[in-house]
Design a protein around this motif. Structure first.
Motif, mmCIF file in Angstrom:
data_model
loop_
_atom_site.group_PDB
_atom_site.id
_atom_site.type_symbol
_atom_site.label_atom_id
_atom_site.label_comp_id
_atom_site.label_asym_id
_atom_site.label_seq_id
_atom_site.Cartn_x
_atom_site.Cartn_y
_atom_site.Cartn_z
ATOM 1 N N LEU A 1 28.006 91.948 82.526
ATOM 2 C CA LEU A 1 28.751 91.458 81.610
ATOM 3 C C LEU A 1 27.943 90.610 80.713
ATOM 4 N N VAL A 2 26.656 90.150 81.454
ATOM 5 C CA VAL A 2 25.666 88.958 80.807
ATOM 6 C C VAL A 2 24.879 89.956 79.740
ATOM 7 N N GLU A 3 24.419 90.931 80.333
ATOM 8 C CA GLU A 3 23.674 92.027 79.472
ATOM 9 C C GLU A 3 24.207 92.552 78.423
ATOM 10 N N ARG A 4 25.529 92.591 78.619
ATOM 11 C CA ARG A 4 26.465 93.095 77.298
ATOM 12 C C ARG A 4 26.882 92.022 76.376
ATOM 13 N N GLY A 5 26.407 90.970 76.695
ATOM 14 C CA GLY A 5 26.660 89.741 75.552
ATOM 15 C C GLY A 5 27.885 89.058 75.818
ATOM 16 N N LEU A 6 28.881 89.383 76.973
ATOM 17 C CA LEU A 6 30.172 88.868 76.906
ATOM 18 C C LEU A 6 30.044 87.599 77.956
ATOM 19 N N VAL A 7 29.133 87.363 78.477
ATOM 20 C CA VAL A 7 29.363 86.109 79.633
ATOM 21 C C VAL A 7 27.651 85.508 79.612
ATOM 22 N N GLU A 8 27.869 84.250 79.575
ATOM 23 C CA GLU A 8 26.498 83.119 79.677
ATOM 24 C C GLU A 8 26.471 82.773 81.213
ATOM 25 N N VAL A 9 25.203 82.870 81.600
ATOM 26 C CA VAL A 9 24.898 82.342 83.035
ATOM 27 C C VAL A 9 24.093 81.047 83.029
ATOM 28 N N THR A 10 24.518 80.053 83.748
ATOM 29 C CA THR A 10 23.848 78.883 83.867
ATOM 30 C C THR A 10 22.929 79.075 85.255
ATOM 31 N N GLU A 11 21.889 79.072 85.345
ATOM 32 C CA GLU A 11 20.857 79.145 86.351
ATOM 33 C C GLU A 11 21.010 77.609 87.243
ATOM 34 N N THR A 12 21.965 77.335 87.796
ATOM 35 C CA THR A 12 22.339 76.426 88.881
ATOM 36 C C THR A 12 22.129 76.792 90.016
ATOM 37 N N THR A 13 22.505 76.081 91.067
ATOM 38 C CA THR A 13 22.704 76.504 92.502
ATOM 39 C C THR A 13 24.072 75.911 92.925
ATOM 40 N N PRO A 14 25.117 76.712 93.162
ATOM 41 C CA PRO A 14 24.951 78.159 92.852
ATOM 42 C C PRO A 14 25.138 78.485 91.378
ATOM 43 N N LYS A 15 24.839 79.772 90.927
ATOM 44 C CA LYS A 15 24.970 80.208 89.592
ATOM 45 C C LYS A 15 26.436 79.847 89.084
ATOM 46 N N GLU A 16 26.577 79.431 87.611
ATOM 47 C CA GLU A 16 27.743 79.486 87.214
ATOM 48 C C GLU A 16 27.840 80.454 85.966
ATOM 49 N N TYR A 17 29.015 80.971 85.900
ATOM 50 C CA TYR A 17 29.212 81.853 84.712
ATOM 51 C C TYR A 17 30.270 81.441 83.572
ATOM 52 N N ARG A 18 29.971 81.509 82.422
ATOM 53 C CA ARG A 18 31.067 81.351 81.503
ATOM 54 C C ARG A 18 31.153 82.295 80.397
ATOM 55 N N PRO A 19 32.337 82.664 80.142
ATOM 56 C CA PRO A 19 32.698 83.780 79.006
ATOM 57 C C PRO A 19 32.286 83.296 77.614
ATOM 58 N N VAL A 20 31.653 84.119 76.674
ATOM 59 C CA VAL A 20 31.639 83.722 75.382
ATOM 60 C C VAL A 20 33.113 83.733 74.618
ATOM 61 N N SER A 21 32.976 83.397 73.467
ATOM 62 C CA SER A 21 34.449 83.148 72.682
ATOM 63 C C SER A 21 35.254 84.584 72.637
ATOM 64 N N LEU A 22 36.134 84.798 72.463
ATOM 65 C CA LEU A 22 37.016 85.886 72.528
ATOM 66 C C LEU A 22 36.738 86.609 71.326
ATOM 67 N N GLY A 23 36.288 85.883 70.187
ATOM 68 C CA GLY A 23 35.996 86.423 68.997
ATOM 69 C C GLY A 23 34.554 87.127 69.047
ATOM 70 N N ALA A 24 33.604 86.502 69.788
ATOM 71 C CA ALA A 24 32.212 87.082 70.137
ATOM 72 C C ALA A 24 32.555 88.219 71.050
ATOM 73 N N ALA A 25 33.383 88.285 71.910
ATOM 74 C CA ALA A 25 33.426 89.325 72.741
ATOM 75 C C ALA A 25 34.025 90.513 72.080
ATOM 76 N N ARG A 26 35.072 90.345 71.247
ATOM 77 C CA ARG A 26 35.752 91.206 70.167
ATOM 78 C C ARG A 26 34.594 92.023 69.489
ATOM 79 N N GLU A 27 33.598 91.425 68.845
ATOM 80 C CA GLU A 27 32.800 91.894 68.187
ATOM 81 C C GLU A 27 31.872 92.666 68.832
ATOM 82 N N GLN A 28 31.380 92.369 70.063
ATOM 83 C CA GLN A 28 30.533 92.788 70.708
ATOM 84 C C GLN A 28 31.084 94.164 71.267
ATOM 85 N N LEU A 29 32.235 94.079 71.908
ATOM 86 C CA LEU A 29 32.916 95.546 72.390
ATOM 87 C C LEU A 29 33.066 96.498 71.232
#
Length: 270
Positions: free
Chosen positions: A68-96
């Motif tokens: 999902l990160v590679e497809r531009g739908l999710v952002e990843v925070t390099e913490t320990t442990p990793k945390e994932y956060r979705p992009v906005s629905l508008g951005a996800a719609r445009e990407q898909l």
């Protein structure tokens, strides 16, 4: 008394299932869709929390989330442990949407290439058949567009000419192709009066009783179409290009045209 189910929870569960199914149709894997939906509920999550909500095995969450990160739908925070956060629905719609458009274009480019290869091999394919007015209209227009020297179209009535066929006739005539329209409808002479194509109106005594529509392109491609029922939807056609049978049928068609011209000439002189 057993506890009543929480209606809101049931509705949300059904919405999540529908969203997952829809995202799969848009190209996400099942695990990817589940992770993306879970992140909409969580906002931000680790592999563990995502696994709890999505019911995706924790070991599989990492791969699905990274995709999902590679497809531009999710952002990843390099913490320990990793945390994932979705992009906005508008951005996800445009990407898909962009991905679907790219896949659509790629699919039809490949289909065009396949059809071009098939067209190049048409001489060895013999006779092809079509059924239905719209597919036949499209085939006639396509074959007309391929004409380089001569094109003859037999259209008994004005209804035999779709807009795309008329456009193709005019385009080839304007390009210098010798285009002839054979018809029983005199009004078509006026319709094409300003176009550089010949319109032959057959007289009632012409022996060719206009059993249907016909097309000849460059004396080697022939299409013959006849109505097989009470309406044009049941029209059927056969066509062949650059084949022996095409050249034979073209010879018959040319002979019929010559005969029709002669009869019309005799009628006018009388």
């Amino acid at each position: 008394m057993p506890a009543r189910p929480n209606l809101q929870t049931v509705v949300l569960s059904m919405s999540a299932q529908d969203a997952i199914a829809a995202l799969e149709r848009l190209g996400l894997s099942n695990y990817g869709a589940r992770v993306f939906v879970a992140l909409q509920q969580l906002g931000t999550g680790t592999a563990e929390t995502i696994s709890d909500v999505s019911e995706v095995p924790r070991s599989q969450v990492y791969g699905a989330a990274d995709d999902l990160v590679e497809r531009g739908l999710v952002e990843v925070t390099e913490t320990t442990p990793k945390e994932y956060r979705p992009v906005s629905l508008g951005a996800a719609r445009e990407q898909l949407t962009a991905e679907l458009e790219r896949e659509r274009d790629r699919a039809f480019e490949n289909l065009d290439a396949i059809r071009d290869e098939a067209a190049n091999q048409q001489g060895s394919q013999g006779v092809s058949t079509l059924r239905g007015r719209q597919p036949i209209d499209e085939r006639i227009a396509d074959l007309l567009a391929s004409a380089t020297e001569v094109a003859v179209f037999v259209a008994p009535e004005a209804d035999s000419l779709s807009t795309e066929i008329v456009d193709a006739l005019r385009a080839r005539a304007s390009a210098g192709v010798a285009v002839t329209l054979v018809t029983a409808t005199a009004a078509l002479q006026d319709r094409f009066a300003a176009d550089p194509l010949e319109v032959i109106v057959m007289g009632e005594d012409n022996p060719a009783d206009f059993a249907g529509r016909a097309l000849m392109v460059d004396e080697a491609t022939i299409l013959l179409a006849v109505a097989t029922g009470g309406d044009s939807v049941t029209e059927e056609a056969l066509w062949t290009a650059e084949s022996s049978i095409g050249r034979i049928l073209a010879a018959f068609m040319q002979s019929g045209m010559a005969s029709g011209r002669e009869r019309n000439s005799d009628g006018e002189s009388a």
